[in-house]
Scaffold this motif. Structure first.
Motif, PDB file in Angstrom:
ATOM      1  N   UNK A  57       0.862  -1.175   0.000  1.00  0.00           N
ATOM      2  CA  UNK A  57       0.000   0.000   0.000  1.00  0.00           C
ATOM      3  C   UNK A  57       0.900   1.227   0.000  1.00  0.00           C
ATOM      4  N   UNK A  58       0.573   2.187  -0.859  1.00  0.00           N
ATOM      5  CA  UNK A  58       1.325   3.436  -0.961  1.00  0.00           C
ATOM      6  C   UNK A  58       0.564   4.520  -0.195  1.00  0.00           C
ATOM      7  N   UNK A  59       1.172   5.023   0.882  1.00  0.00           N
ATOM      8  CA  UNK A  59       0.509   6.027   1.709  1.00  0.00           C
ATOM      9  C   UNK A  59       0.225   7.318   0.943  1.00  0.00           C
ATOM     10  N   UNK A  60       0.955   7.564  -0.128  1.00  0.00           N
ATOM     11  CA  UNK A  60       0.706   8.767  -0.924  1.00  0.00           C
ATOM     12  C   UNK A  60      -0.639   8.690  -1.649  1.00  0.00           C
ATOM     13  N   UNK A  61      -1.179   7.490  -1.785  1.00  0.00           N
ATOM     14  CA  UNK A  61      -2.455   7.307  -2.472  1.00  0.00           C
ATOM     15  C   UNK A  61      -3.628   7.191  -1.496  1.00  0.00           C
ATOM     16  N   UNK A  62      -3.342   7.297  -0.206  1.00  0.00           N
ATOM     17  CA  UNK A  62      -4.388   7.152   0.804  1.00  0.00           C
ATOM     18  C   UNK A  62      -4.967   8.482   1.236  1.00  0.00           C
ATOM     19  N   UNK A  63      -6.145   8.418   1.787  1.00  0.00           N
ATOM     20  CA  UNK A  63      -6.790   9.588   2.378  1.00  0.00           C
ATOM     21  C   UNK A  63      -6.932   9.310   3.867  1.00  0.00           C
ATOM     22  N   UNK A  64      -6.361  10.160   4.687  1.00  0.00           N
ATOM     23  CA  UNK A  64      -6.319   9.893   6.117  1.00  0.00           C
ATOM     24  C   UNK A  64      -7.177  10.846   6.941  1.00  0.00           C
ATOM     25  N   UNK A  65      -8.011  11.635   6.294  1.00  0.00           N
ATOM     26  CA  UNK A  65      -8.945  12.507   7.001  1.00  0.00           C
ATOM     27  C   UNK A  65     -10.345  11.949   6.762  1.00  0.00           C
ATOM     28  N   UNK A  66     -10.939  11.357   7.793  1.00  0.00           N
ATOM     29  CA  UNK A  66     -12.270  10.775   7.604  1.00  0.00           C
ATOM     30  C   UNK A  66     -13.304  11.838   7.230  1.00  0.00           C
ATOM     31  N   UNK A  67     -14.183  11.518   6.289  1.00  0.00           N
ATOM     32  CA  UNK A  67     -15.242  12.472   5.932  1.00  0.00           C
ATOM     33  C   UNK A  67     -16.266  12.587   7.057  1.00  0.00           C
ATOM     34  N   UNK A  68     -17.009  13.673   7.041  1.00  0.00           N
ATOM     35  CA  UNK A  68     -18.069  13.884   8.024  1.00  0.00           C
ATOM     36  C   UNK A  68     -19.326  13.161   7.548  1.00  0.00           C
TER      37      UNK A  68
END
Length: 173
Positions: free
Chosen positions: A70-81
């Motif tokens: 898994x490439x952390x640059x492709x992840x989203x780490x702020x959960x949506x509301x």
């Protein structure tokens, strides 16, 4: 001399997952739908973001663990509301189904196989897939569920049983 059958790593993980999913559902069912935007601190996630993150962990992380890396640059780490408690509970329901299906489909060899965490071309770490499931899926899930119980306590929401009695619920009464 009789030998005691021990469960495979996969079956033990599936059993733990099922038990913890039930506890997580109990805690998420306590989230007040009218407080989803509440934050205990400016740097904190909102109650809804945290609950949504917890609900989504089993599905997201089990899908990630199926991959080789898994490439952390492709992840989203702020959960949506999330817009509603129903959305959160639906995410949990789907994530638990997906997570259990993926775990049950793992072989012992696949579980022992190497997973790599990447940042672009740079390897951050590698470890057996079982370790990823244990730390990033299960322990991460429990950590945030504990965090959610603190949010709920701060909102004066009665807490359900997690691993034993709470100040609000006594399973032995």
């Amino acid at each position: 001399m009789a030998t005691i059958a021990t469960p495979s790593a996969v079956s033990a993980m599936v059993q733990e997952f099922r038990e913890e999913a039930a506890i997580t559902k109990r805690v998420l069912n306590c989230v007040p739908a009218d407080k989803l935007t509440w934050k205990p601190h400016l740097k904190s996630m909102s109650l809804g973001q945290l609950a949504g993150h917890i609900a989504g962990i089993p599905g997201r992380i089990s899908r990630m663990a199926q991959q080789e890396s898994f490439d952390v640059l492709k992840g989203s780490f702020v959960p949506p509301q999330p817009k509603s408690l129903e959305e959160i509970l639906g995410t949990l329901e789907q994530g638990v189904r997906d997570g259990e299906q993926i775990l049950q489909g793992m072989t012992e060899d696949r579980l022992a196989g190497t997973f790599r965490l990447m940042k672009g071309d740079r390897e951050l770490f590698r470890q057996p897939r079982a370790g990823i499931i244990r730390t990033i899926m299960l322990n991460h899930w429990y950590h945030h569920r504990g965090q959610l119980s603190v949010y709920l306590r701060l909102l004066d929401v009665p807490l359900p049983v997690i691993y034993g009695r709470s100040a609000d619920t006594d399973p032995f009464a």
